[in-house]
Write a protein that holds these residues in place. Structure first.
Motif, PDB file in Angstrom:
ATOM      1  N   ASP A 297       0.904  -1.104   0.059  1.00 56.02           N
ATOM      2  CA  ASP A 297      -0.050  -0.002  -0.126  1.00 56.02           C
ATOM      3  C   ASP A 297       0.731   1.241  -0.029  1.00 56.02           C
ATOM      4  OD1 ASP A 297      -2.353  -1.575   0.173  1.00 56.02           O
ATOM      5  OD2 ASP A 297      -2.525  -1.676   2.244  1.00 56.02           O
ATOM      6  N   ALA A 298       0.359   2.326  -0.697  1.00 50.29           N
ATOM      7  CA  ALA A 298       1.145   3.380  -0.629  1.00 50.29           C
ATOM      8  C   ALA A 298       1.319   4.149   0.578  1.00 50.29           C
ATOM      9  CB  ALA A 298       0.581   4.595  -1.561  1.00 50.29           C
ATOM     10  N   ALA A 299       0.318   4.391   1.452  1.00 50.91           N
ATOM     11  CA  ALA A 299       0.315   4.709   2.808  1.00 50.91           C
ATOM     12  C   ALA A 299       0.360   3.658   3.836  1.00 50.91           C
ATOM     13  CB  ALA A 299      -0.559   5.888   2.918  1.00 50.91           C
ATOM     14  N   ILE A 300       1.366   3.668   4.678  1.00 50.54           N
ATOM     15  CA  ILE A 300       1.450   2.599   5.921  1.00 50.54           C
ATOM     16  C   ILE A 300       1.582   3.457   7.093  1.00 50.54           C
ATOM     17  CG2 ILE A 300       2.742   0.566   6.681  1.00 50.54           C
ATOM     18  CD1 ILE A 300       3.548   0.153   3.969  1.00 50.54           C
ATOM     19  N   GLU A 301       0.566   2.974   8.175  1.00 55.09           N
ATOM     20  CA  GLU A 301       1.002   3.663   9.436  1.00 55.09           C
ATOM     21  C   GLU A 301       1.726   2.811  10.074  1.00 55.09           C
ATOM     22  OE1 GLU A 301      -1.982   4.864  13.239  1.00 55.09           O
ATOM     23  OE2 GLU A 301      -2.861   4.022  11.451  1.00 55.09           O
ATOM     24  N   PRO A 302       2.858   3.322  10.696  1.00 51.97           N
ATOM     25  CA  PRO A 302       3.824   2.556  11.651  1.00 51.97           C
ATOM     26  C   PRO A 302       3.253   1.732  12.776  1.00 51.97           C
ATOM     27  CG  PRO A 302       4.686   4.762  11.148  1.00 51.97           C
ATOM     28  CD  PRO A 302       3.247   4.698  10.749  1.00 51.97           C
ATOM     29  N   ALA A 303       3.819   0.538  12.686  1.00 51.87           N
ATOM     30  CA  ALA A 303       3.274  -0.403  13.640  1.00 51.87           C
ATOM     31  C   ALA A 303       4.077  -0.547  14.856  1.00 51.87           C
ATOM     32  CB  ALA A 303       3.039  -1.830  13.092  1.00 51.87           C
ATOM     33  N   ASP A 304       3.295  -0.657  16.094  1.00 50.71           N
ATOM     34  CA  ASP A 304       3.901  -0.761  17.323  1.00 50.71           C
ATOM     35  C   ASP A 304       4.099  -1.937  17.487  1.00 50.71           C
ATOM     36  OD1 ASP A 304       4.849  -0.746  19.953  1.00 50.71           O
ATOM     37  OD2 ASP A 304       3.015  -0.056  20.938  1.00 50.71           O
ATOM     38  N   VAL A 305       5.614  -2.879  17.617  1.00 49.01           N
ATOM     39  CA  VAL A 305       5.821  -3.897  17.642  1.00 49.01           C
ATOM     40  C   VAL A 305       5.664  -4.840  19.001  1.00 49.01           C
ATOM     41  CG1 VAL A 305       7.746  -5.818  17.162  1.00 49.01           C
ATOM     42  CG2 VAL A 305       7.307  -3.817  15.660  1.00 49.01           C
ATOM     43  N   SER A 306       5.901  -3.732  19.991  1.00 47.03           N
ATOM     44  CA  SER A 306       5.991  -4.462  21.457  1.00 47.03           C
ATOM     45  C   SER A 306       4.336  -4.967  21.680  1.00 47.03           C
ATOM     46  CB  SER A 306       6.293  -3.218  22.427  1.00 47.03           C
ATOM     47  OG  SER A 306       5.586  -2.046  22.237  1.00 47.03           O
ATOM     48  N   SER A 307       3.390  -4.357  21.468  1.00 44.42           N
ATOM     49  CA  SER A 307       2.061  -4.484  21.922  1.00 44.42           C
ATOM     50  C   SER A 307       1.710  -5.790  20.992  1.00 44.42           C
ATOM     51  CB  SER A 307       1.228  -3.417  21.157  1.00 44.42           C
ATOM     52  OG  SER A 307       1.177  -3.035  19.841  1.00 44.42           O
ATOM     53  N   ASP A 330      11.690 -10.681  26.467  1.00 48.40           N
ATOM     54  CA  ASP A 330      12.635  -9.910  27.089  1.00 48.40           C
ATOM     55  C   ASP A 330      12.841  -8.716  26.278  1.00 48.40           C
ATOM     56  OD1 ASP A 330      12.577 -11.740  29.262  1.00 48.40           O
ATOM     57  OD2 ASP A 330      14.414 -12.669  28.467  1.00 48.40           O
ATOM     58  N   ALA A 331      13.607  -7.703  26.717  1.00 45.58           N
ATOM     59  CA  ALA A 331      14.311  -6.447  25.916  1.00 45.58           C
ATOM     60  C   ALA A 331      13.173  -5.864  24.802  1.00 45.58           C
ATOM     61  CB  ALA A 331      15.369  -6.837  25.118  1.00 45.58           C
ATOM     62  N   MET A 332      11.988  -5.821  25.678  1.00 47.48           N
ATOM     63  CA  MET A 332      10.723  -5.275  24.941  1.00 47.48           C
ATOM     64  C   MET A 332      11.286  -3.595  24.522  1.00 47.48           C
ATOM     65  SD  MET A 332       8.617  -7.451  24.479  1.00 47.48           S
ATOM     66  CE  MET A 332       7.073  -6.759  24.012  1.00 47.48           C
ATOM     67  N   LEU A 333      11.012  -3.390  23.114  1.00 42.84           N
ATOM     68  CA  LEU A 333      11.514  -1.916  22.707  1.00 42.84           C
ATOM     69  C   LEU A 333      10.263  -1.100  22.343  1.00 42.84           C
ATOM     70  CD1 LEU A 333      14.576  -2.814  20.789  1.00 42.84           C
ATOM     71  CD2 LEU A 333      14.523  -2.254  22.991  1.00 42.84           C
ATOM     72  N   ALA A 334      10.334   0.091  22.365  1.00 43.10           N
ATOM     73  CA  ALA A 334       9.216   0.912  22.037  1.00 43.10           C
ATOM     74  C   ALA A 334       9.162   1.366  20.459  1.00 43.10           C
ATOM     75  CB  ALA A 334       8.944   2.145  23.099  1.00 43.10           C
ATOM     76  N   ASP A 335       9.881   0.501  19.809  1.00 43.54           N
ATOM     77  CA  ASP A 335      10.140   1.126  18.511  1.00 43.54           C
ATOM     78  C   ASP A 335       9.002   0.971  17.603  1.00 43.54           C
ATOM     79  OD1 ASP A 335      12.685   2.394  18.542  1.00 43.54           O
ATOM     80  OD2 ASP A 335      13.397   0.300  19.181  1.00 43.54           O
ATOM     81  N   LYS A 336       8.838   1.386  16.628  1.00 44.84           N
ATOM     82  CA  LYS A 336       7.816   1.237  15.484  1.00 44.84           C
ATOM     83  C   LYS A 336       8.609   0.920  14.310  1.00 44.84           C
ATOM     84  CE  LYS A 336       3.996   3.916  17.435  1.00 44.84           C
ATOM     85  NZ  LYS A 336       2.920   5.115  17.094  1.00 44.84           N
ATOM     86  N   VAL A 337       7.816   0.113  13.440  1.00 43.36           N
ATOM     87  CA  VAL A 337       8.456  -0.232  12.165  1.00 43.36           C
ATOM     88  C   VAL A 337       7.568   0.309  11.022  1.00 43.36           C
ATOM     89  CG1 VAL A 337       9.488  -2.248  13.102  1.00 43.36           C
ATOM     90  CG2 VAL A 337       7.030  -2.616  12.263  1.00 43.36           C
TER      91      VAL A 337
END
Length: 454
Positions: A297-307, A330-337
């Motif tokens: 898709d042209a527009a993608i909303e970043p996803a929260d991986v930890s959740s 372990d080592a949960m990060l708040a980054d989005k992809v």
């Protein structure tokens, strides 16, 4: 050294290189031309210098015809003249003793022909110019060794420009070839990024005319391949949709028939229901595979991986608890992809469910997130039986299933890991399956997605 690395390096080193071939060919051509030019210049300089020295002897002889001959002493000391000087002898015709000579110890041959000649005198070769007049014979001579030394020194000086310029020209060849072929580097990078999920045509802007037909043929091939893959994807999606309705109807009819099946046929009837359920599961996998292969898709909303990881663990926690499997993150990060949340969830759920299915009772499953370069990795490590090394290269192939003791497909259809691979490839990520190497059995299944910019 790693054997696989050695073999890869050997293959690379044996691979022909257009850049190296051009550099070697031009370097050889320039070197041959430079050597030929140097030899030619050297020989021309020797010839010219010899002619200049001969002219000097002739001019001195001509001057001796006048009063300058009187400047030569009639009885100079023997051996007083430097060895590099010319020798002048003046004698009367038929006389054995020279009238005047700059070196009385040197007896130049009176029989030498008029003009230039080379004679052996006192064990040395001399270059002699003889001028005969009615009243006298004038001879001007110079040692051939001195002449050769002068000629050689002068000629060698002509080689210095070539010796200095040749390395500079060879360096210029390397730079020019490198800069010219560097224009093809973006083309190679674009070609390397092509896969089933990214069938973009190669750029033709700035491509040299000699390479343009090749690039255009590749683009036509990519276009045909994209059409084939799209047709395959549409067929799988359409077939799955068409099959889902009758299978759902069969499932409902089986549920309605169950109370009416006699006790003796219940076991066989249950096998029928399980077969219908497996068929429905396969169709669901086919639909997910078709969606994974669909264009991005042209527009993608970043996803929260930890959740997503938390949801995946929560979904299998009851099964893991019932079997005594210790599962945790372990080592949960708040980054989005940069990927669809639904796609990331499918990929992570497949890996987690797969680990639960093949980890024995009382085993352990660990989830971990880590950053690497511009990607976020999600790793699932279990204590299952692992995978046969010969099967590792094929675990992502569609419909591939390893043997029962090392089977890794989440739902037994041979499509689970293919879906994971397709999802990660669509977003420019990676999917990796490897055996553990920490002394315990099990596998490490990992997926990566590009990090979203903050």
């Amino acid at each position: 050294m790693n054997p696989s690395f050695s073999s890869a390096f050997a293959r690379y080193s044996m691979r022909p290189s257009l850049r190296n071939n051009l550099i070697i060919a031009l370097a050889v051509l320039v070197s041959v031309v430079a050597i030929a030019q140097s030899v030619s210049t050297y020989q021309l300089c020797r010839t010219g210098m010899s002619a200049l020295l001969d002219l000097r002897l002739e001019q001195v002889a001509m001057r001796m015809r006048g009063d300058l001959a009187d400047a030569i002493p009639s009885a100079p000391a023997r051996g007083s003249q430097p060895s590099r000087d010319i020798v002048i002898t003046i004698r009367k015709p038929g006389a054995n003793v020279p009238l005047r000579s700059t070196e009385p110890s040197l007896s130049l041959p009176a029989s030498a022909p008029a003009g230039f000649s080379s004679e052996m005198v006192n064990g040395e070769r001399w270059r002699i110019y003889t001028l005969r007049r009615d009243a006298s014979v004038i001879q001007v001579a110079q040692r051939s060794s001195v002449r050769n030394e002068l000629v050689r020194e002068t000629a060698l000086t002509t080689l210095w420009p070539t010796l200095i310029l040749l390395p500079l020209v060879l360096l210029a060849v390397v730079v020019i070839v490198h800069r010219t072929l560097r224009r093809l580097t973006p083309l190679g990078q674009a070609a390397q990024s092509i896969d089933a999920a990214h069938l973009n045509p190669l750029p033709v802007t700035g491509v040299p005319g000699e390479v343009l037909p090749f690039v255009e043929s590749i683009n036509r091939m990519i276009e045909r391949l994209a059409q084939v893959i799209e047709s395959e994807r549409e067929f799988i999606a359409d077939a799955a949709h068409e099959l889902r309705t009758p299978l759902t109807a069969l499932q409902l009819q089986a549920d309605n028939l169950q109370p009416h099946i006699v006790a003796g046929n219940q076991e066989r009837f249950q096998e029928l229901r399980n077969g219908i359920a497996r068929s429905g599961m396969l169709i669901g996998q086919l639909l997910r595979l078709a969606r994974a292969d669909a264009p991005l898709d042209a527009a993608i909303e970043p996803a929260d991986v930890s959740s997503i990881v938390v949801d995946a663990v929560s979904g299998v926690l009851p099964i893991a608890a019932a079997r005594g499997i210790d599962i945790g993150a372990d080592a949960m990060l708040a980054d989005k992809v940069v990927a669809s949340r639904a796609d990331v969830a499918i990929a992570v759920k497949n890996l987690v469910s797969n680990a639960v299915r093949y980890t024995p009772d009382g085993g352990t499953i660990d989830l971990q997130m880590r950053r690497e370069a511009n990607a976020l990795w999600i790793e699932v490590t279990d204590t299952g039986p692992g995978i046969a090394e010969e099967s590792l290269p094929r675990v992502f192939d569609r419909f591939f299933r390893a043997n029962s003791s090392t089977q890794v497909d989440v739902e037994g259809t041979g499509l689970g890991l293919s879906i994971v691979k397709a999802i990660t490839a669509k977003y420019g990520g990676q999917a990796v399956i490897r055996n553990r190497h920490d002394g315990r059995s099990g596998i490490v299944a990992a997926v990566s997605f590009p990090l979203a910019s903050v």
